[in-house]
Design an enzyme around this catalytic site. Structure first.
Site, short mmCIF file in Angstrom:
data_model
loop_
_atom_site.label_atom_id
_atom_site.label_comp_id
_atom_site.label_asym_id
_atom_site.label_seq_id
_atom_site.Cartn_x
_atom_site.Cartn_y
_atom_site.Cartn_z
N ASP A 1 -5.98 -6.49 -5.80
CA ASP A 1 -7.09 -6.25 -4.86
C ASP A 1 -7.82 -4.97 -5.25
OD1 ASP A 1 -8.72 -6.13 -2.57
OD2 ASP A 1 -7.13 -5.22 -1.37
N LEU A 2 -8.65 -5.05 -6.29
CA LEU A 2 -9.37 -3.85 -6.73
C LEU A 2 -10.84 -3.93 -6.32
CD1 LEU A 2 -7.62 -3.25 -10.17
CD2 LEU A 2 -7.10 -2.24 -7.94
N LYS A 3 -11.23 -5.03 -5.68
CA LYS A 3 -12.58 -5.17 -5.09
C LYS A 3 -13.65 -4.64 -6.04
CE LYS A 3 -11.09 -4.65 -0.27
NZ LYS A 3 -9.71 -4.13 -0.46
N PHE A 4 -13.77 -5.27 -7.20
CA PHE A 4 -14.76 -4.79 -8.18
C PHE A 4 -16.17 -4.90 -7.62
CE2 PHE A 4 -11.38 -6.49 -11.21
CZ PHE A 4 -10.80 -5.24 -11.41
N LYS B 1 0.39 -7.89 -2.67
CA LYS B 1 -0.94 -7.40 -3.04
C LYS B 1 -0.82 -5.98 -3.58
CE LYS B 1 -4.15 -5.92 0.01
NZ LYS B 1 -4.80 -4.72 -0.55
N THR C 1 -13.01 -5.71 6.98
CA THR C 1 -12.47 -5.87 8.35
C THR C 1 -12.42 -4.55 9.11
OG1 THR C 1 -10.32 -5.84 7.25
CG2 THR C 1 -11.09 -7.95 8.04
N THR D 1 -19.82 -4.96 -16.42
CA THR D 1 -18.61 -4.17 -16.15
C THR D 1 -17.60 -4.97 -15.33
OG1 THR D 1 -19.91 -2.14 -16.23
CG2 THR D 1 -17.81 -2.01 -15.08
N GLN E 1 -8.58 -0.72 11.30
CA GLN E 1 -9.13 -2.08 11.31
C GLN E 1 -9.84 -2.35 12.63
OE1 GLN E 1 -9.29 -3.56 8.63
NE2 GLN E 1 -7.36 -3.84 7.54
N ASP F 1 0.85 -1.20 0.00
CA ASP F 1 0.00 0.00 0.00
C ASP F 1 0.88 1.25 0.00
OD1 ASP F 1 -2.37 -1.41 -0.10
OD2 ASP F 1 -2.46 -1.63 2.07
N GLY G 1 -0.50 -5.55 5.81
CA GLY G 1 -0.01 -4.29 5.29
C GLY G 1 0.87 -3.59 6.29
N ARG G 2 0.24 -2.66 7.04
CA ARG G 2 1.03 -1.75 7.87
C ARG G 2 1.92 -2.43 8.90
NH1 ARG G 2 -4.23 1.89 8.44
NH2 ARG G 2 -5.04 -0.17 7.94
N ASP H 1 -19.80 -3.55 -9.30
CA ASP H 1 -20.45 -2.76 -10.35
C ASP H 1 -21.48 -3.66 -11.01
OD1 ASP H 1 -20.87 -0.80 -12.45
OD2 ASP H 1 -18.83 -0.08 -12.08
N ILE H 2 -22.04 -3.23 -12.12
CA ILE H 2 -23.01 -4.10 -12.80
C ILE H 2 -22.24 -5.30 -13.38
CG2 ILE H 2 -24.64 -2.23 -13.27
CD1 ILE H 2 -23.58 -2.23 -16.19
O1 C5P Z 1 -2.35 -2.20 6.74
P1 C5P Z 1 -3.33 -3.32 6.85
O2 C5P Z 1 -2.70 -4.63 7.28
O3 C5P Z 1 -4.56 -2.96 7.67
O4 C5P Z 1 -3.80 -3.52 5.35
C1 C5P Z 1 -4.83 -4.40 4.99
C2 C5P Z 1 -4.93 -4.44 3.50
O5 C5P Z 1 -5.98 -5.36 3.16
C3 C5P Z 1 -5.29 -3.12 2.84
O6 C5P Z 1 -4.60 -3.10 1.59
C4 C5P Z 1 -6.79 -3.21 2.59
O7 C5P Z 1 -7.17 -2.53 1.43
C5 C5P Z 1 -6.97 -4.70 2.41
N1 C5P Z 1 -8.29 -5.24 2.74
C6 C5P Z 1 -8.89 -5.04 3.98
N2 C5P Z 1 -10.14 -5.56 4.23
C7 C5P Z 1 -10.78 -6.28 3.32
C8 C5P Z 1 -10.15 -6.53 2.08
C9 C5P Z 1 -8.89 -5.99 1.83
O8 C5P Z 1 -8.30 -4.42 4.86
N3 C5P Z 1 -11.94 -6.84 3.58
#
Ligand code: C5P
Length: 231
Positions: free
Chosen positions: A61-64, A34, A121, A70, A190, A12, A210-211, A66-67
């Site tokens: 991870d673009l979490k589409f 990711k 989450t 698309t 989160q 990220d 991520g973080r 839409d219709i």
């Molecule tokens: O930094 P952190 O560990 O919270 O990052 C979580 C990653 O997972 C982020 O890229 C976020 O977009 C992704 N994500 C999420 N919850 C979801 C699906 C994906 O936090 N349900």
């Protein structure tokens, strides 16, 4: 499963250069990566290409959401990029998920894994209720996961708190869990979180982190520590 390859590091980052600088420090034999909305919006497909050249398998991870037409088109283009995994929002409904499944074709070696986000989450009971969903998180995750399974998707994104119930009801589905935090970390935005080892014990197949890694003083060491924790 090789416990090391359970970890998917969320790159990220706001731009191509910092994402690739981080990826270059990681070992594609030890984790996947990711690419999410921020990085993809900044860099586009060239970041996917560069990460492939470094040897990584990529969760796009673009979490589409839409219709159906698309989302089907977007999934098809994602598959053309050669990514390992793509996702849609289960809240887009059965027809949307079936269209995504049909666009990618049957699961197979050259088909990206297709998964669907259940309840983010970052949401707690109160936040979900305010969107008009009265039944609570567990019920909503249950309902959405049934749609995910019926549409023939490969898995669900959920918090580690829901992973065991999903595995019990839908052993065929893989579970991908963000909301992973080390004991000493801040929870940030989160809400439904767990440590990596507990998440795997609870039934998580893949951990999106991520973080905890990207904001650590020593990201490579932190990843190694997490992998040691997973055994
Ligand atoms: O930094 P952190 O560990 O919270 O990052 C979580 C990653 O997972 C982020 O890229 C976020 O977009 C992704 N994500 C999420 N919850 C979801 C699906 C994906 O936090 N349900």
């Amino acid at each position: 499963m090789n416990n090391h390859k359970r970890v998917i590091v969320a790159l990220d980052k706001p731009d191509f250069t910092s994402a690739i600088a981080l990826a270059e420090r990681l070992d594609p034999e030890l984790c996947r990566v990711k690419v999410g909305k921020e990085l993809f919006t900044a860099s586009g497909p060239k970041v996917v290409e560069a990460l492939h050249k470094l040897g990584f398998q990529i969760f796009l991870d673009l979490k589409f959401h839409d219709i159906p037409n698309t989302v089907a088109g977007a999934c098809r283009v994602a598959a053309d990029l050669g990514v390992w995994m793509v996702d849609v929002h289960a809240a887009g409904g059965a027809s949307m998920m079936q269209a995504a499944r049909n666009a990618l074709g049957s699961p197979g070696a050259n088909t990206p894994l297709l998964i669907a986000v259940t309840v983010l989450t970052s949401m707690d009971e109160s936040a979900l209720r305010k969107t008009g969903i009265e039944g609570g998180i567990d019920e909503q995750v249950k309902r959405l996961t049934e749609l995910v399974d019926d549409a023939g998707l490969d898995g669900a994104v959920c918090s580690p708190l829901e992973a065991s119930a999903i595995k019990r009801r839908h052993p065929r589905l893989i579970t991908v869990t963000p909301g992973i935090r080390l004991k000493e970390d801040a929870s940030d935005d989160q809400k439904r979180i767990m440590t990596p080892d507990k998440a795997v014990s609870a039934g998580a197949d893949y951990l999106v982190i991520g973080r905890s890694i990207t904001a650590a003083a020593e990201p490579v060491q932190t990843l190694a520590d997490i992998q040691q924790l997973l055994g």
